[in-house]
Design a protein around this motif. Structure first.
Motif, PDB file in Angstrom:
ATOM      1  N   ASP A   1      78.286  45.389  45.224  1.00  0.00           N
ATOM      2  CA  ASP A   1      78.717  45.665  46.591  1.00  0.00           C
ATOM      3  C   ASP A   1      80.184  45.290  46.767  1.00  0.00           C
ATOM      4  OD1 ASP A   1      78.814  42.856  46.832  1.00  0.00           O
ATOM      5  OD2 ASP A   1      76.781  42.776  47.657  1.00  0.00           O
TER       6      ASP A   1
ATOM      7  N   THR B   1      82.479  52.338  47.944  1.00  0.00           N
ATOM      8  CA  THR B   1      81.690  53.432  48.495  1.00  0.00           C
ATOM      9  C   THR B   1      80.205  53.195  48.254  1.00  0.00           C
ATOM     10  OG1 THR B   1      81.916  54.695  46.441  1.00  0.00           O
ATOM     11  CG2 THR B   1      83.555  55.089  48.172  1.00  0.00           C
ATOM     12  N   ARG B   2      79.397  53.860  49.049  1.00  0.00           N
ATOM     13  CA  ARG B   2      77.943  53.810  48.923  1.00  0.00           C
ATOM     14  C   ARG B   2      77.372  55.137  49.384  1.00  0.00           C
ATOM     15  NH1 ARG B   2      79.772  50.770  53.141  1.00  0.00           N
ATOM     16  NH2 ARG B   2      78.969  51.317  55.223  1.00  0.00           N
ATOM     17  N   SER B   3      76.132  55.368  49.042  1.00  0.00           N
ATOM     18  CA  SER B   3      75.519  56.668  49.337  1.00  0.00           C
ATOM     19  C   SER B   3      75.437  56.939  50.834  1.00  0.00           C
ATOM     20  CB  SER B   3      74.113  56.742  48.727  1.00  0.00           C
ATOM     21  OG  SER B   3      73.287  55.697  49.233  1.00  0.00           O
ATOM     22  N   SER B   4      75.361  55.878  51.637  1.00  0.00           N
ATOM     23  CA  SER B   4      75.212  56.049  53.088  1.00  0.00           C
ATOM     24  C   SER B   4      76.544  56.220  53.810  1.00  0.00           C
ATOM     25  CB  SER B   4      74.473  54.841  53.679  1.00  0.00           C
ATOM     26  OG  SER B   4      75.187  53.639  53.410  1.00  0.00           O
TER      27      SER B   4
ATOM     28  N   SER C   1      79.874  58.429  54.423  1.00  0.00           N
ATOM     29  CA  SER C   1      80.486  59.743  54.239  1.00  0.00           C
ATOM     30  C   SER C   1      82.002  59.605  54.149  1.00  0.00           C
ATOM     31  CB  SER C   1      80.130  60.664  55.401  1.00  0.00           C
ATOM     32  OG  SER C   1      80.727  60.192  56.612  1.00  0.00           O
TER      33      SER C   1
ATOM     34  N   ASP D   1      85.088  53.503  43.792  1.00  0.00           N
ATOM     35  CA  ASP D   1      84.102  54.586  43.912  1.00  0.00           C
ATOM     36  C   ASP D   1      83.481  54.880  42.546  1.00  0.00           C
ATOM     37  OD1 ASP D   1      82.665  56.731  45.048  1.00  0.00           O
ATOM     38  OD2 ASP D   1      84.260  58.151  44.554  1.00  0.00           O
TER      39      ASP D   1
ATOM     40  N   ASP E   1      80.507  55.572  41.537  1.00  0.00           N
ATOM     41  CA  ASP E   1      79.487  56.617  41.442  1.00  0.00           C
ATOM     42  C   ASP E   1      79.995  57.982  41.880  1.00  0.00           C
ATOM     43  OD1 ASP E   1      77.316  54.833  40.616  1.00  0.00           O
ATOM     44  OD2 ASP E   1      77.501  53.996  42.634  1.00  0.00           O
TER      45      ASP E   1
ATOM     46  N   TYR F   1      80.992  59.117  44.799  1.00  0.00           N
ATOM     47  CA  TYR F   1      80.487  59.648  46.062  1.00  0.00           C
ATOM     48  C   TYR F   1      81.548  60.456  46.813  1.00  0.00           C
ATOM     49  CZ  TYR F   1      76.375  56.624  45.635  1.00  0.00           C
ATOM     50  OH  TYR F   1      75.214  56.019  45.212  1.00  0.00           O
TER      51      TYR F   1
END
Length: 256
Positions: free
Chosen positions: A139, A190-193, A195, A225, A227, A229
């Motif tokens: 995180d 960044t995270r999947s949730s 935008s 970032d 992953d 996203y």
């Protein structure tokens, strides 16, 4: 500006900030009290500044460091700290305290090099002998911890979680301040949730917040970032840097 002038300038700023805290009192059970969060941020700034200028052994540093406020902060406590700063300033002006020169050879190119190689460092940490435990970047706090460790390799005065001036009704903490370079570092992961739009909106708020900080002449935003996203993130970078020319630099790593 030589070292003596620098420390005197810093002391004047700290004294003025303290007077502002003392004058902005509220009433609690008919007793005037000061903003505890603002006081603690100010105290942290004082100790970091005096430590940087090698003044941590002075009676003034030790007196401020000894203050432990539990609960309310009273104006008399703030006034005591102000008097310590004024006394230190007077002793320096009279030549009673000598100051050793502070060497600052690091530059923003070192900072950019850290950003550019951050992903390589993360990957290297995964490869430990006999699969021993390591720092796994899960995180934003993990990103901050690793980045902090890398920053201290190049910069002597790295101030973590400095308080920002009041913005939109409250004080917030910045991630890192490189005082000598008057540069603030804001860290995102960044995270999947999240935008692209949400990230852009967060950065816009950060930019406006840091523009009012007296020690921030430039803002570096480091966005990790891993992953992918964000995909092609050049639009975010180009728009923010173009709209705030000379103030904002965006680093999104790894690059797509």
């Amino acid at each position: 500006m030589d070292n003596r002038d620098k420390v005197l300038s810093e002391l004047v700023g700290l004294i003025n900030k303290g007077k502002g805290i003392k004058n902005s009192t509220t009433m609690s059970l008919k007793t005037p009290v000061c903003d505890g969060a603002a006081f603690n941020g100010w105290k942290s700034n004082i100790l970091t500044t005096l430590n940087y200028f090698k003044l941590e052994k002075t009676e003034h540093y030790l007196a401020v460091a000894a203050i432990k406020c539990v609960g309310h902060v009273y104006p008399s406590v703030v006034e005591f700290v102000i008097k310590q700063l004024e006394g230190l300033k007077e002793q320096i002006e009279k030549g009673f305290i000598s100051l050793n020169p502070i060497e600052t050879t690091s530059s923003l190119s070192d900072l950019e090099n850290i950003f550019n190689k951050f992903t390589r460092v993360v990957r290297q940490l995964r490869s430990r002998h006999d699969n021993r435990e390591t720092l796994t970047i899960k995180d934003e706090y993990d990103v901050q911890d690793l980045l902090h460790a890398l920053l201290v390799l190049h910069f002597d005065d790295v101030r973590a979680e400095e308080w920002t001036p009041s913005y939109a009704g409250g004080c917030e903490r910045m991630d890192f301040l490189l005082k000598d370079l008057q540069t603030v570092i804001e860290v995102k992961k960044t995270r999947s949730s999240m935008s692209k739009k949400e990230l852009g909106e967060e950065l816009i708020i950060d930019i406006e917040k840091y523009k009012v900080h007296p020690d921030c002449k430039q803002l570096y935003c480091f966005i990790y970032d891993p992953d992918g996203y964000l995909g092609n993130s050049s639009a975010i970078k180009n728009d923010l840097e173009k709209n705030h020319q000379g103030f904002v630099k965006i680093f999104i790593r790894p690059e797509v």
